[in-house]
Design a protein around this motif. Structure first.
Motif, short mmCIF file in Angstrom:
data_model
loop_
_atom_site.label_atom_id
_atom_site.label_comp_id
_atom_site.label_asym_id
_atom_site.label_seq_id
_atom_site.Cartn_x
_atom_site.Cartn_y
_atom_site.Cartn_z
N VAL A 1 23.58 95.65 -32.80
CA VAL A 1 24.36 96.47 -33.73
C VAL A 1 25.10 97.57 -32.98
N MET A 2 24.45 98.18 -32.00
CA MET A 2 25.11 99.22 -31.21
C MET A 2 26.34 98.67 -30.48
N PHE A 3 26.20 97.47 -29.91
CA PHE A 3 27.35 96.84 -29.25
C PHE A 3 28.43 96.50 -30.27
N ARG A 4 28.01 95.96 -31.41
CA ARG A 4 28.98 95.55 -32.44
C ARG A 4 29.77 96.74 -32.96
N GLU A 5 29.09 97.85 -33.17
CA GLU A 5 29.74 99.03 -33.75
C GLU A 5 30.45 99.89 -32.71
N GLY A 6 30.28 99.57 -31.43
CA GLY A 6 30.97 100.32 -30.39
C GLY A 6 30.23 101.54 -29.90
N ASN A 7 28.99 101.76 -30.38
CA ASN A 7 28.21 102.89 -29.89
C ASN A 7 27.76 102.66 -28.45
N ARG A 8 27.49 101.42 -28.14
CA ARG A 8 27.17 101.03 -26.78
C ARG A 8 28.24 100.05 -26.33
N LYS A 9 28.78 100.24 -25.14
CA LYS A 9 29.92 99.44 -24.71
C LYS A 9 29.60 98.65 -23.44
N ASN B 1 25.00 90.64 -39.89
CA ASN B 1 23.62 91.16 -39.86
C ASN B 1 22.62 90.02 -39.86
N ALA B 2 22.90 88.95 -40.60
CA ALA B 2 21.99 87.81 -40.67
C ALA B 2 21.89 87.12 -39.31
N GLY C 1 17.37 88.11 -33.04
CA GLY C 1 16.20 88.95 -32.77
C GLY C 1 14.91 88.19 -32.97
N SER C 2 14.83 87.41 -34.04
CA SER C 2 13.63 86.62 -34.32
C SER C 2 13.38 85.59 -33.23
N TYR C 3 14.45 84.94 -32.80
CA TYR C 3 14.31 83.87 -31.80
C TYR C 3 13.82 84.42 -30.46
N PHE C 4 14.52 85.41 -29.93
CA PHE C 4 14.17 85.89 -28.59
C PHE C 4 12.85 86.66 -28.57
N SER C 5 12.53 87.36 -29.63
CA SER C 5 11.27 88.10 -29.65
C SER C 5 10.07 87.16 -29.66
N ALA C 6 10.26 85.93 -30.13
CA ALA C 6 9.17 84.96 -30.20
C ALA C 6 8.97 84.18 -28.91
#
Length: 201
Positions: free
Chosen positions: A74-82, A95-96, A102-107
């Protein structure tokens, strides 16, 4: 066969089936759905198969807390983190889709990126991590929690770069905690932490 014996056998079968069901569900979760794997394929071209990076300057995503992964996307998407690569990849994600990634990689199970340190060196590095408060936020085993990343098993070069960035104040820091914590780090501290953390499971 007596009723009590039949009952014990019945419940034993149900318990065994339940255990197998849980094990099967865990395996399926780790594997991910077809949709999740397809979406993750783009990420895996840099972050490695199932999020286990083999590139020194690219972080592993496997075993990271879901909330951390989704927050960063989300930070990358919104431009807060570049980032030249991540920003355009994250820009079109819904968002979905972010939640699925997130679900895939966290598992996915994480693997150490570095070689274990000698016993004395590992103990000293652990002491440094405790002294600097790394375990306070990143967890006793440094596997992350909620929106705070897993450090255990991460690429040493990537960790080194992030710590240097926090110390210099050039790395995005959502709440300022890492920038403040990094100010006390010496170059030797950074090398010690990066080597130690990358070797953890």
């Amino acid at each position: 066969m007596s009723p009590s014996r039949r009952a014990r056998r019945h419940w034993g079968w149900r318990l065994g089936a339940g255990v197998l069901g849980v094990a099967g569900a865990a395996a399926a979760l780790a594997a991910g759905t077809d949709a999740q794997r397809q979406k993750a394929a783009v990420c895996e071209s840099c972050h490695g198969i199932k999020g286990r990076s083999t590139m020194p300057d690219t972080p592993s995503l496997a075993g990271q807390p879901k909330q951390f992964i989704t927050t960063q996307l989300v930070m990358f998407r919104e431009g807060n983190r570049k980032d030249a690569i991540m920003s355009p990849i994250a820009a079109p994600l819904s968002n979905a889709e972010i939640s699925e990634l997130g679900s895939y990689f966290s598992a996915q199970p994480a693997e150490p990126a570095g070689k274990p340190l000698a016993t004395g060196a590992a103990a000293a590095a652990r002491g440094l991590a405790e002294k600097l408060g790394c375990v306070t936020c990143h967890g006793a085993e440094l596997k992350g929690q909620q929106h705070i990343p897993r450090l255990a098993g991460q690429q040493a070069d990537y960790l080194r770069t992030q710590l240097l960035g926090f110390k210099a104040g050039t790395r995005f820091d959502m709440d300022g905690n890492m920038t403040a914590a990094a100010q006390a780090l010496t170059p030797a501290d950074i090398e010690t932490l990066a080597s130690y953390l990358s070797a953890l499971r």
